[in-house]
Design a protein around this motif. Sequence first.
Motif, PDB file in Angstrom:
ATOM      1  N   ALA A 146      23.351   7.328 -44.228  1.00 30.97           N
ATOM      2  CA  ALA A 146      23.425   6.233 -45.201  1.00 30.97           C
ATOM      3  C   ALA A 146      24.604   6.386 -46.157  1.00 30.97           C
ATOM      4  N   GLY A 147      25.404   7.445 -45.994  1.00 32.39           N
ATOM      5  CA  GLY A 147      26.606   7.611 -46.804  1.00 32.39           C
ATOM      6  C   GLY A 147      26.399   8.328 -48.117  1.00 32.39           C
ATOM      7  N   LEU A 148      25.314   9.117 -48.233  1.00 32.44           N
ATOM      8  CA  LEU A 148      25.063   9.840 -49.472  1.00 32.44           C
ATOM      9  C   LEU A 148      25.640  11.255 -49.414  1.00 32.44           C
ATOM     10  N   LYS A 149      25.913  11.798 -50.576  1.00 29.02           N
ATOM     11  CA  LYS A 149      26.190  13.217 -50.707  1.00 29.02           C
ATOM     12  C   LYS A 149      24.839  13.926 -50.790  1.00 29.02           C
ATOM     13  N   VAL A 150      24.674  15.008 -50.022  1.00 28.19           N
ATOM     14  CA  VAL A 150      23.375  15.673 -49.951  1.00 28.19           C
ATOM     15  C   VAL A 150      23.463  17.107 -50.459  1.00 28.19           C
ATOM     16  N   ILE A 151      22.620  17.410 -51.436  1.00 33.48           N
ATOM     17  CA  ILE A 151      22.394  18.777 -51.906  1.00 33.48           C
ATOM     18  C   ILE A 151      21.048  19.202 -51.339  1.00 33.48           C
ATOM     19  N   ALA A 152      20.976  20.389 -50.735  1.00 31.56           N
ATOM     20  CA  ALA A 152      19.724  20.811 -50.113  1.00 31.56           C
ATOM     21  C   ALA A 152      19.453  22.280 -50.387  1.00 31.56           C
ATOM     22  N   SER A 153      18.173  22.604 -50.566  1.00 33.67           N
ATOM     23  CA  SER A 153      17.792  23.985 -50.832  1.00 33.67           C
ATOM     24  C   SER A 153      16.728  24.444 -49.845  1.00 33.67           C
ATOM     25  N   ALA A 154      16.701  25.765 -49.611  1.00 31.96           N
ATOM     26  CA  ALA A 154      15.684  26.389 -48.764  1.00 31.96           C
ATOM     27  C   ALA A 154      15.587  27.848 -49.182  1.00 31.96           C
ATOM     28  N   GLY A 155      14.707  28.600 -48.509  1.00 38.11           N
ATOM     29  CA  GLY A 155      14.402  29.941 -48.980  1.00 38.11           C
ATOM     30  C   GLY A 155      14.975  31.094 -48.203  1.00 38.11           C
ATOM     31  N   SER A 156      15.978  30.861 -47.344  1.00 32.55           N
ATOM     32  CA  SER A 156      16.609  31.967 -46.627  1.00 32.55           C
ATOM     33  C   SER A 156      18.026  31.572 -46.244  1.00 32.55           C
ATOM     34  N   GLU A 157      18.858  32.576 -45.982  1.00 33.29           N
ATOM     35  CA  GLU A 157      20.242  32.298 -45.603  1.00 33.29           C
ATOM     36  C   GLU A 157      20.306  31.625 -44.240  1.00 33.29           C
ATOM     37  N   GLU A 158      19.386  31.982 -43.343  1.00 32.22           N
ATOM     38  CA  GLU A 158      19.336  31.337 -42.032  1.00 32.22           C
ATOM     39  C   GLU A 158      19.074  29.849 -42.169  1.00 32.22           C
TER      40      GLU A 158
END
Length: 342
Positions: free
Chosen positions: A181-193
Amino acid sequence: MAPIQNARVLFGSIPETFPIPGETTLYDTSQTIDLETEPLNGGFLVKTLVLSLDPFLRMRMRDPSVKSYLPPFKIGAPLDGYGVGIVLRSETAGVQVGKYVYGLTILHQEYTVYPELGTLQIIEPHPGLSLTAYVTAAGMPGQTAYAAWKEYSDAKPGEVAFVTSGAGAVGTIVIQLAKQAGLKVIASAGSEEKVKFMQSIGADVAFNYKNTDTGAVLEKEGPIDMYDNVGGDIVDVAIEASAHKARILACGSIAGLNTGHAGVKNFHQIVRKALRVHGILILDLLPKYQADFYATIPPKLASGELKYTEDVSKGLSTVGDVFLAVLKGTKKAKAVVVVADE
């Protein structure tokens, strides 16, 4: 035909915090079934093939006096949840032998006679997808992401979305829908993998929330216009970093399922910023978007246009351990248990 084992996973006790395999969840092999002579009484016999171990099952491990949108499990009865099975015998009109059934009420046992379809549905799996996909990206998690995005995102090119649990089954699809949809996405998770996986599916900024200051990331990369969340203290941080009229899509609260849900500390910001907060229950949205979902998402998954991951375990006896790992966040991807081959 002689009776055969019909193993199941029973609800043994109400946990205080994390469920305990062998106490909360009991693997039981005492039951048998004769597949040829088991009475159907107008129903149909299903062989369970795939089970989904979803965080919301923890909410059902509660005292019956506590009300919620789904009923509690019954002590001594099998667990149930999303799954896929194949019909072995049928006396039900419209339910043919060899068809696949999918839905929220698949029992955690090898064979089950269902009196009627009820909330179950007949599915026609895409030839390019495994059955496990139908409890992950082509099932409830994918449906949740797709329907919530369609109904509530109000996304505009150039906006900023923040997706927590971005490597999870819902977050994975949200990231990709947002990028399309053309958005900039910031994403988080709990491991480097998981961070690497989020980057591979298009996240512009991906980070490990366990060793990175979420507030600092959002201050630098935001403000955010849309927030897809799974609860916890990060909600307060995201609200603080939200732009005027941002949308919050609350699709779960895994962060507080075992330790209790903390209240939002900066609720006043919802008013000051005119934020729109949408609680997501897929059972409410599915009637509107189900047909469109099946026509759109499985083909994109099969072609590779949309990517997804699964963490597959084998055997009904693994359910207790797998579910505990889901709640502790140690699974690498969406947890699936393959009970049997066809």
